[in-house]
Motif scaffolding. Structure first.
Motif, PDB file in Angstrom:
ATOM      1  N   ASN A   1       0.817  -1.214   0.000  1.00 17.91           N
ATOM      2  CA  ASN A   1       0.000   0.000   0.000  1.00 17.91           C
ATOM      3  C   ASN A   1       0.844   1.253   0.000  1.00 17.91           C
ATOM      4  OD1 ASN A   1      -2.924  -0.582   0.021  1.00 17.91           O
ATOM      5  ND2 ASN A   1      -2.251  -1.960   1.649  1.00 17.91           N
ATOM      6  N   GLY A   2       2.100   1.098  -0.262  1.00  8.06           N
ATOM      7  CA  GLY A   2       2.936   2.275  -0.414  1.00  8.06           C
ATOM      8  C   GLY A   2       3.419   2.845   0.888  1.00  8.06           C
ATOM      9  N   ALA A   3       3.174   2.107   1.973  1.00 10.27           N
ATOM     10  CA  ALA A   3       3.692   2.593   3.251  1.00 10.27           C
ATOM     11  C   ALA A   3       4.960   1.838   3.555  1.00 10.27           C
ATOM     12  CB  ALA A   3       2.645   2.356   4.346  1.00 10.27           C
ATOM     13  N   TYR A   4       6.026   2.247   2.858  1.00  7.86           N
ATOM     14  CA  TYR A   4       7.268   1.482   2.965  1.00  7.86           C
ATOM     15  C   TYR A   4       7.824   1.563   4.378  1.00  7.86           C
ATOM     16  CZ  TYR A   4       6.499   2.230  -1.951  1.00  7.86           C
ATOM     17  OH  TYR A   4       5.918   2.299  -3.156  1.00  7.86           O
ATOM     18  N   PHE A   5       7.871   2.752   4.872  1.00  9.07           N
ATOM     19  CA  PHE A   5       8.451   2.935   6.212  1.00  9.07           C
ATOM     20  C   PHE A   5       7.722   2.071   7.246  1.00  9.07           C
ATOM     21  CE2 PHE A   5       8.536   5.319  10.256  1.00  9.07           C
ATOM     22  CZ  PHE A   5       9.898   5.223  10.482  1.00  9.07           C
ATOM     23  N   LEU A   6       6.391   2.157   7.196  1.00  8.53           N
ATOM     24  CA  LEU A   6       5.623   1.384   8.165  1.00  8.53           C
ATOM     25  C   LEU A   6       5.873  -0.101   7.986  1.00  8.53           C
ATOM     26  CD1 LEU A   6       2.186   3.188   8.445  1.00  8.53           C
ATOM     27  CD2 LEU A   6       4.083   3.133  10.049  1.00  8.53           C
ATOM     28  N   GLY A   7       5.941  -0.492   6.764  1.00  5.80           N
ATOM     29  CA  GLY A   7       6.157  -1.911   6.521  1.00  5.80           C
ATOM     30  C   GLY A   7       7.400  -2.383   7.239  1.00  5.80           C
TER      31      GLY A   7
ATOM     32  N   LEU B   1      -3.784  -1.409   9.539  1.00  2.31           N
ATOM     33  CA  LEU B   1      -3.978  -1.744   8.131  1.00  2.31           C
ATOM     34  C   LEU B   1      -5.012  -0.803   7.520  1.00  2.31           C
ATOM     35  CD1 LEU B   1      -3.455  -3.485   5.717  1.00  2.31           C
ATOM     36  CD2 LEU B   1      -5.166  -5.095   6.542  1.00  2.31           C
ATOM     37  N   ALA B   2      -6.116  -0.651   8.259  1.00  5.32           N
ATOM     38  CA  ALA B   2      -7.161   0.223   7.739  1.00  5.32           C
ATOM     39  C   ALA B   2      -6.601   1.614   7.478  1.00  5.32           C
ATOM     40  CB  ALA B   2      -8.315   0.276   8.741  1.00  5.32           C
ATOM     41  N   PHE B   3      -5.840   2.105   8.439  1.00 12.68           N
ATOM     42  CA  PHE B   3      -5.307   3.476   8.278  1.00 12.68           C
ATOM     43  C   PHE B   3      -4.424   3.577   7.047  1.00 12.68           C
ATOM     44  CE2 PHE B   3      -6.174   4.258  12.862  1.00 12.68           C
ATOM     45  CZ  PHE B   3      -6.992   5.344  12.657  1.00 12.68           C
ATOM     46  N   VAL B   4      -3.570   2.586   6.916  1.00 10.93           N
ATOM     47  CA  VAL B   4      -2.664   2.623   5.764  1.00 10.93           C
ATOM     48  C   VAL B   4      -3.469   2.666   4.477  1.00 10.93           C
ATOM     49  CG1 VAL B   4      -0.969   1.290   4.482  1.00 10.93           C
ATOM     50  CG2 VAL B   4      -0.775   1.517   6.951  1.00 10.93           C
TER      51      VAL B   4
ATOM     52  N   ASP C   1      -1.262  11.162   6.079  1.00  8.48           N
ATOM     53  CA  ASP C   1      -1.738  11.297   7.465  1.00  8.48           C
ATOM     54  C   ASP C   1      -2.128   9.950   8.058  1.00  8.48           C
ATOM     55  OD1 ASP C   1      -1.276  13.851   7.199  1.00  8.48           O
ATOM     56  OD2 ASP C   1      -3.347  14.459   6.751  1.00  8.48           O
ATOM     57  N   GLY C   2      -2.782   9.139   7.238  1.00 13.71           N
ATOM     58  CA  GLY C   2      -3.173   7.811   7.736  1.00 13.71           C
ATOM     59  C   GLY C   2      -1.961   7.056   8.230  1.00 13.71           C
ATOM     60  N   GLN C   3      -0.896   7.099   7.431  1.00 13.70           N
ATOM     61  CA  GLN C   3       0.304   6.370   7.848  1.00 13.70           C
ATOM     62  C   GLN C   3       0.846   6.940   9.148  1.00 13.70           C
ATOM     63  OE1 GLN C   3       3.131   5.921   4.771  1.00 13.70           O
ATOM     64  NE2 GLN C   3       1.578   5.473   3.203  1.00 13.70           N
ATOM     65  N   ILE C   4       0.769   8.267   9.226  1.00 16.12           N
ATOM     66  CA  ILE C   4       1.262   8.876  10.476  1.00 16.12           C
ATOM     67  C   ILE C   4       0.515   8.284  11.655  1.00 16.12           C
ATOM     68  CG2 ILE C   4       1.380  10.982  11.799  1.00 16.12           C
ATOM     69  CD1 ILE C   4       3.287  11.187   9.638  1.00 16.12           C
ATOM     70  N   ILE C   5      -0.812   8.255  11.526  1.00 16.87           N
ATOM     71  CA  ILE C   5      -1.597   7.757  12.650  1.00 16.87           C
ATOM     72  C   ILE C   5      -1.220   6.314  12.940  1.00 16.87           C
ATOM     73  CG2 ILE C   5      -3.926   7.239  13.429  1.00 16.87           C
ATOM     74  CD1 ILE C   5      -4.878   9.618  11.875  1.00 16.87           C
ATOM     75  N   ALA C   6      -1.104   5.521  11.882  1.00 15.19           N
ATOM     76  CA  ALA C   6      -0.695   4.129  12.084  1.00 15.19           C
ATOM     77  C   ALA C   6       0.623   4.083  12.844  1.00 15.19           C
ATOM     78  CB  ALA C   6      -0.559   3.436  10.737  1.00 15.19           C
ATOM     79  N   PHE C   7       1.499   4.992  12.462  1.00 17.73           N
ATOM     80  CA  PHE C   7       2.814   5.041  13.115  1.00 17.73           C
ATOM     81  C   PHE C   7       2.658   5.314  14.612  1.00 17.73           C
ATOM     82  CE2 PHE C   7       6.149   7.990  14.545  1.00 17.73           C
ATOM     83  CZ  PHE C   7       7.233   7.148  14.504  1.00 17.73           C
TER      84      PHE C   7
END
Lengths: 281, 648, 99, 523
Positions: A60-66, C43-46, C56-62
């Motif tokens: 999903n393009g969230a490389y960092f999170l991955g 996952l949902a946020f991403v 922003d979604g990723q930030i929140i997930a973070f």
């Protein structure tokens, strides 16, 4: 519509394939997390699910999170879990038998209802436009995140920092065991023993055979049954006492046999026996 | 000179305070302090008396205003004393007789370790009684009124370790309280009627109020008087009051306190004069009590109870006289004074007899004592002659006048009342002769005495430490006791004559009470003659019954009337059944009601809520997971709700 | 395939986790289930951030991860001390909320 | 801005309470002395208030006013009229005696327990109650009054539930259960009353728009604030109910006997002599002032209830077997008199009622405290367990008798004056009720004398034969009270002078005049 958008809300067949395969894996992992009897197994299957999720993040393009998911979660947190599991006792498997009346049914019911509702919710939420993370990740996903974290979300970031520190300290406080009272001296222990009147003499030693230093082997009572007292408490609680009562008897029997065999011969050569005695000196 | 009035009260009050607060260290001198202070009060009284005599009749009212007591708007009560001829008479009687009896008690209570306290109470009584007669308004009088009640309560129950004494004291106080209700209602009525309750204004304006109100006031005052003066129907306490030490009976329950009712009526003369119906009731009460007391007095074997009955009946005479209005007021007071002398004397005599007889009170255990205690015999005898109205002695003058006045009432009432009074005189002669004969004449029944008879409980604790069966050695009492008796005897011999010669007493009191000569259908001589006849008859019958034939040591069953009289004509039992028993049941049932009903309602609701919450409590089984389930279910519901919101 | 399926997956995981929380007695496992739920949310946020095209979604997930880490640390510490005191990791044993 | 005297008077005991509570567990005696000193200091302040107060001056004096909750126009408004001054003085006067009398009541049974500190708690709670009572006497803002009127319950609850008599016929744990029962009962009754009052307070705010007593009364007077008749009646009932529970008026009285029976004598005195006075005081200050019409409308019923309380309380007192219960029911009867006087709507009645509050406080204190000393000696509250004490402990018996005589309002002692004023005040307007009430004095004599006879007279019971007489401390407690009883009985003018103007004000609030006598005989 442009290819950009098309890419946004339909995905490449590769991703689709990956989703369906790994998704199943994730669900299975989740289910086994819930239904495995041993905590270790649950932990492992959860780790599996998490890795799958990490892949999905990447997709999903969230490389960092991955990456973080794999390193932090699966790497650190799950390991923490395993440590604790070991601490609490790997072997300790709890029965899935329900104690609270109706709990399980209520749980399943509400779970089912909740799930259905969620699905319904997502279903009739109009989620058509996916303008993917293309330009969001234009100059690097990590940089993008960083710029957001250190500008827009800087306060939240700081606060989470504080939270982490607190958590760490809290964990230490909770797990650190303060010695409240002075350690009893030998004398005091002895006096206490006498006062309580149980085991006035020192505890019996574990039955140790020369072939290994087996603290986990219970000493045997005259009737050949193992005595709990002879092994340390921890082992007793872990249920890791080795019951050697039978083999001890077997050994004894074997010994007797050999002795008898001997007896047929020793009558004629006592001298050698003696000599050997001297030799042993 | 007004300044002295307060001292009259202050002296005994000081005595009471010193003696009661002083503690044991005063035990040795206490009685003398008390006697001294009461005598001091008497001396002050004499000084004031001289002062009054020094003035002419209409300026003989002294007012001393001390301070404002209770000022609330129109309700103004002051501490003000009023000394006029009427109160002066009482002051002299109270302090005089009081001092004598103090003196007597010095000897009589010599063996009691609580003598100091006794004198403290006596002084307290004097102070209260003086306050009663000196007060210038009804509220202040009320204070004295209850004060004497308290003193009498304390003195009747002086030997508190005896349940009988304690009960008698309580009874006396309670019955008096009933009377006090009358007094306080009377005061309220006075306030609503006149806007004040000071003697001056009230008595001046008495005429201008509506008769209905006045009658109500008068009847309420009468109720009060009945309570204090032991008149029917509130007479029951007096007999039991004899549980007190004899000096107390002499001072409080013969000479002074019990006459307060008469004082109240005479003091409120103006009100009564304006309420004829009330006056009639007063006379009736007086007449009935006079006979009642006399009859009771005939049957009692306990010498003190017999005398108590006679007191009742003598006060009946006074009340009767007071009820007759201006015709009788003066004589009521005169009889009150003379009665104060001879009845006190008689009681002291009785006390002296008991003193010599190991505190035996049963006359059937007396007899032939005249040789052993001559002084007592003589003084008692003189008192006896005085009370039966032997010509020339004080009783003769006062009682005779009352009987005349009763006839002078006129009409059938006059005849009835007069007849009652005459009959009373006869019975008086009878029972007093009986007492006399049983005590001082006849054979000595106290020798080789059998066990004491049950219905005559020992009145004094001395009996306990002197041993039950010790044969008494009758002996004359010490000087300190006999001297007061002698003085009183003198008073009871010459008092009446002294007052009546030249109507001294009449002229003295007239300005206060007013006086009118009633027109009697019978001439004075006739009345006197009739009285004499009754007297002789009474004495003769008594002689026939107790003089000629020996007196049985144990009371015979006696006629129906005798038995009734022994039990105070069952009036007491009636009270007991109706009031005491009834009251007990009432209170018990009320306690039950309060617990079950009033409380039950509340507790019921409480229990209801308790049960409900108990059921709700089941949900909180303490398992985190079941809480989690409800939480999760709640969350599900929330989602459902939101979805529904979006749907509609 | 429509990326919405990710969301369905997230929902599914979340539900499974929740149910697990409810039916398991072993505190550790319960904890794992909580983690599972958190991950589902992540996952949902991403997916959302992908949907909206911003991070922003990723930030929140973070942030969620960070907080989850903190929570795990403390939680596990609690479990350990709980186990020390009552020799069991069952949540039902800790029914002290009852009066 | 002058020195806030009233606030100080209330704040001092409050601070004292905190300080006392903070005394370390080991220093029990220090806590006692601290409490005693604080209460004495409060008394001194109260005396200053008494001196600074000018009876003929403005209605409310020494006023303080600060905005508090602007949203509802709640103002922290204090001010005293004559009635309040008298009652504040009474409270401040009684507390030292209560403290002194309860000197040993809260000593821990087993010493050495380090954590447990009942003594500090006991005295701190007493001081807290004093503070709240005083400020609710001072508050001229309905809301402020309500707050403290309710807050009072908390320390009282702990005093009743936490510090019962050691003396109990069924042993300690039975005592504990009964005690907590009594405490809960007390709390529930008063809370219910308070809740209803809260509703009324809110209603009043809705109608009047602010809580200031003076402003509302003013607005009522000059007609700018008009209340519908029904509204006024409902509000009145709301207020009156709470006060009637507190007072307590039949049939809302049943909490009092339990509370007084189970709590120690000093606390019982605190309840009946101090706390309950707030109820009657509030009737006089709030009910009559805020709702004059409704008060007049409700008068007949209230008078009947009051008379019932008088007779009923007295009869039940006669029927009691427990000394403290007896005193409690006697108090119920007396509160009947107070309410009677208040609602007779005559100046005699209301002055009498106020005077009655003061005198009843003192007389009950005297009787109850002596009874407490008696109970603490024998360890039983049952009348039947006593007898002949008079012979063993004459001083104790004497003081007990004087207390009893005050209770039956013997002329010459303080209560007589007030009781007679109430009766006269009632009689002038309602003769029948006055007469019935008058018979209460016979019953009063009955229960008092029965109590005295059974406990003090008669043959000496073996259990009491070794009973010591009053000790110095106890004498110090009782003697001043008795002196006061006699003084106020002989010269009550100082009190009436303070009270009368205030009562005149109240009378004018309800627009009532004393009935005129038939004949104007007064000079």
């Amino acid at each position: 519509m442009s290819a950009q958008q098309l890419a946004a809300y339909t995905t490449s067949t590769g991703e689709a394939f990956q989703f369906w395969v790994l998704g199943t894996v994730a669900v299975v992992g989740a289910l086994s997390t819930v239904f495995m009897r041993k905590a270790v197994h649950s932990a492992l299957s959860l780790a599996g699910t998490m890795i799958v999720l990490a892949v999905f993040y990447l997709a999903n393009g969230a490389y960092f999170l991955g990456i973080v998911q794999i390193v932090v979660y699966t790497g650190a947190i799950m390991m923490l879990f395993l440590f604790v599991v070991m601490l609490v006792g790997v072997t300790a498997a709890d029965s899935l038998k329900e104690t609270i009346k109706g709990q399980r049914w209520l749980a399943l019911l509400s779970g089912l209802g909740f799930g259905i509702l969620l699905f319904a919710g997502i279903g009739n939420a109009s989620l058509k436009e996916f303008d993917g993370t293309g330009q969001a990740n234009a100059n690097g996903n990590v940089e993008g995140l960083a710029s957001l974290i250190f500008t827009k979300y800087v306060f939240a970031f700081e606060i989470t920092g504080a939270l982490l520190i607190t958590a760490a300290v809290g964990a230490m406080v909770l797990t650190h065991r303060e010695r409240t009272e002075r350690a009893k001296t030998q004398r005091e222990l002895a006096e206490q023993r006498v006062r309580e009147g149980r085991h006035v003499p020192p505890l019996p030693a574990p039955g140790v055979y020369a072939r290994h230093n087996a603290v986990d082997i219970a000493g045997l009572l005259p009737d050949g049954t193992p005595s709990e007292l002879t092994v340390s408490k921890t082992l007793r609680e872990r249920g890791q006492i080795r019951d050697v009562s039978t083999e001890a008897l077997n050994d004894l029997r074997a010994l007797e046999q050999r002795a008898e065999e001997r007896l047929e011969r020793t009558e004629i050569r006592p001298a050698t026996f003696k000599r050997t005695e001297e030799a042993s000196k | 000179m007004e300044k002295l009035i307060a001292l009259l009260i202050a002296a005994p009050l000081l005595g009471a305070a010193v003696l009661l607060v002083g503690g044991r260290r005063l035990d040795r001198v206490g009685h003398w302090i008390g006697t001294l202070l009461s005598t001091a009060s008497f001396v002050i009284g004499l000084v004031l008396f001289a002062g009054l005599l020094g003035r002419n009749a209409e300026h003989r009212t002294l007012i001393q205003h001390l301070w404002t007591w209770v000022p609330v708007e129109s309700f103004q009560a002051d501490v003000t004393f009023r000394l006029d001829q009427l109160s002066m008479t009482f002051v002299l009687l109270i302090t005089g007789v009081g001092s004598l009896i103090h003196l007597y008690s010095v000897g009589y209570m010599a063996h009691d370790e609580r003598r100091r306290r006794f004198f403290g109470y006596l002084n307290l009584f004097l102070a209260a009684m003086l306050l009663l007669v000196l007060a210038d308004n009804y509220l202040l009088l009320y204070v004295g009124w209850e004060g004497v009640g308290l003193a009498s309560y304390l003195l009747i129950g002086f030997w508190q370790h005896k349940p009988s004494a304690a009960t008698a004291a309580k009874k006396a106080f309670l019955v008096n309280r009933v009377g006090d209700v009358g007094l306080s209602i009377a005061i309220m009525l006075l306030f609503t009627t006149f806007g004040t309750f000071a003697f001056g204004p009230v008595l001046d304006h008495a005429g201008s109020a509506s008769e209905g109100k006045l009658t109500a006031i008068a009847l309420m005052l009468l109720l009060a008087a009945c309570g204090k003066s032991a008149q029917v129907p509130l007479q029951s306490w007096l007999g039991d009051a004899m549980e007190g030490p004899t000096p107390v009976s002499a001072l409080i329950h013969a000479a002074t306190m019990v006459t307060a009712g008469v004082y109240l009526i005479v003091r409120s003369a103006a009100v009564f004069n304006a309420a004829p119906d009330a006056q009639l009731v007063v006379t009736v009460v007086g007449a009935v009590t006079l006979l009642f007391g006399a009859i009771v007095g005939c049957a009692k074997d306990d010498i003190k109870k017999a005398l108590a009955g006679s007191t009742m009946s003598q006060i009946g005479y006074m009340v009767l006289a007071a009820g007759l209005g201006p015709v009788g007021y003066v004589f009521a007071i005169m009889h009150l004074v003379t009665h104060g002398f001879f009845k006190a004397g008689l009681f002291l005599g009785a006390g002296s007899v008991m003193h010599g007889m190991n505190d035996e009170v049963d006359m059937r255990k007396y007899g032939g004592l005249r040789t052993y205690m001559p002084v007592t015999f003589v003084t008692f005898g003189l008192g006896y002659l005085a009370i039966i109205g032997f010509p020339g002695l004080s009783g003769f003058f006062s009682k005779d006048k009352i009987i005349e006045a009763a006839f002078a009432k006129g009409g059938t009432e006059g005849w009835i009342l007069g007849g009652a009074a005459l009959l009373g005189a006869a019975i008086t002669a009878f029972y007093m002769t009986r007492v006399m004969l049983m005590t001082f004449f006849g054979e000595e029944r106290w020798r080789s005495r059998p066990t004491r008879s049950p219905e005559a409980p020992s009145a004094e604790p001395a009996a306990e430490h002197q041993g039950e069966h010790a044969e008494p050695h009758p002996h004359e009492s010490p000087k300190v006791m006999t001297i007061p008796m002698i003085v009183l005897a003198v008073g009871s011999v010459f008092g009446g004559a002294f007052f009546s010669v030249g109507d001294r007493f009449l002229h003295w009191l007239e300005p206060v009470t007013g006086h009118s000569e009633g027109d009697s259908p019978l001439s004075a001589a006739t009345v006197t003659g009739a009285t004499m006849v009754c007297l002789v008859a009474g004495v003769a019958i008594a002689w026939a019954q107790y003089g000629r034939k020996p007196v049985p040591a144990v009371a015979p069953r006696g006629s129906l009337l005798t038995r009734a009289a022994r039990r105070d004509l069952y009036q007491d039992d009636l009270n007991h059944v109706v009031l005491v028993r009834g009251g007990e049941h009432l209170t018990r049932s009320l306690v039950y009601v309060d617990h079950t009903l009033v409380d039950g309602v509340v507790n019921g609701t409480a229990a209801g809520f308790g049960g409900l919450s108990g059921r709700l409590r089941r949900l909180q089984n303490g398992f985190a997971r079941s809480y989690a389930v409800s939480m999760f279910g709640g969350a599900a519901l929330l989602v459902a709700a939101t979805l529904l919101m979006r749907a509609v | 395939m429509n990326p919405v399926n990710y969301l369905y997956l997230a929902a599914l995981l979340f539900t499974i986790g929740a149910t697990g929380v409810l039916i398991r007695r072993n505190a550790i496992v319960v904890f794992m289930c909580v983690e599972l739920m958190l991950n589902a949310c992540n996952l949902a946020f991403v997916v959302f951030s992908r949907m909206h095209g911003n991070l922003d979604g990723q930030i929140i997930a973070f942030f969620t991860m960070v907080v989850a880490a903190a929570e795990v640390v403390v939680g596990l510490a609690i479990i350990v001390s709980l186990f020390r005191t009552r020799h069991s990791a069952s949540v039902d044993d800790a029914s002290l909320m009852k009066l | 801005m002058s020195f806030p005297l009233l606030t100080a008077t209330a704040a001092l005991p409050a601070l004292g309470a905190v300080a006392t509570a903070a005394v370390p567990a080991a220093r029990r005696t220090a806590a006692k002395w601290l409490a005693l000193l604080v209460s004495l200091a409060t008394l001194a302040l109260a005396v200053v208030v008494l001196v600074r107060f000018d009876p003929d001056g403005a209605r409310y004096q020494l006023t303080e006013s600060h905005a508090w909750i602007k949203a509802f126009g709640v103002r922290y408004e204090l001010g005293v009229d004559g009635i309040a001054v008298a009652l504040i003085a009474l409270t401040a006067l009684l507390i030292p005696f209560i403290v002194l009398a309860g000197w040993h009541d809260a000593d821990p049974l087993e010493t050495g327990s380090r954590r447990w500190r009942p003594t500090q708690g006991f005295f701190a709670l007493i001081l807290a109650v004093e503070a709240m009572v005083i400020i609710s006497f001072e508050a001229t803002d309905v809301f402020v009054f309500y707050i403290f009127f309710e807050a009072m319950l908390i320390p009282m609850y702990f005093l009743i539930g936490g510090f019962g008599d050691r003396a109990h016929e069924h042993g300690e744990e039975a005592a504990a259960t009964q005690r907590s029962y009594a405490a809960v009962k007390f709390l529930l009754y008063n809370l219910v009353g308070g809740l209803i009052m809260l509703a009324a307070v809110i209603g009043l705010y809705v109608v009047a728009g602010n809580f200031s007593l003076a402003e509302i009364a003013q607005a009522r007077a000059n007609g700018t604030l008009h209340m519908a008749t029904s509204t006024e009646r409902w509000l009145f009932l709301g207020f009156f109910f709470a006060f009637a529970v507190k007072a307590p008026l039949w049939p809302l009285h049943t909490w009092l006997p339990n509370a007084m029976q189970e709590s120690t004598a000093p606390v019982a005195v605190l309840i009946t002599a101090v706390v309950d006075k707030v109820g009657t005081f509030a009737m006089l200050r709030f009910c009559l002032q805020l709702f004059p019409e409704a008060s007049k409308w409700a008068t007949p019923v209230i008078l009947v209830l009051a008379v019932i309380s008088i007779v009923y309380g007295a009869l039940l007192a006669v029927g009691q077997r427990d000394i403290k219960r007896l005193v409690a029911y006697a108090s119920i009867s007396h509160f009947g008199f107070i309410v009677l006087g208040i609602f007779a709507m005559t100046s005699q009645g209301q002055s009498g009622a106020t005077l009655y509050m003061v005198n009843h406080g003192i007389s009950t204190a005297a009787l109850m405290l002596v009874a407490g000393f008696l109970i603490s000696r024998r360890g039983s509250r049952l009348i039947a367990d006593y007898g002949g004490v008079q012979k063993v402990a004459p001083v104790l018996a004497g003081t007990f008798l004087i207390g009893g005589l005050a209770t039956l309002s013997l002329p010459g002692l303080a209560p007589f004056v007030s009781e007679f004023l109430v009766l006269v005040g009632t009689f002038t307007r309602y003769p029948a009720i006055g007469v019935v009430a008058t018979f209460g004095i016979v019953l009063a004599a009955l229960y008092t004398l029965v109590l005295y006879q059974r406990t003090m007279t008669g043959p000496v019971k073996p259990e009491v034969s070794a009973m010591p007489d009053l000790r110095a401390r106890e004498l110090v407690v009782v003697a001043p009270l008795i002196v006061l009883l006699i003084f106020l009985g002989v010269y009550p003018k100082p009190v009436t002078d303070i009270v009368n103007p205030a009562v005149k004000q109240t009378m004018s609030d309800v627009q009532k005049k004393d009935p005129k006598p038939e004949v104007e005989a007064a000079k």
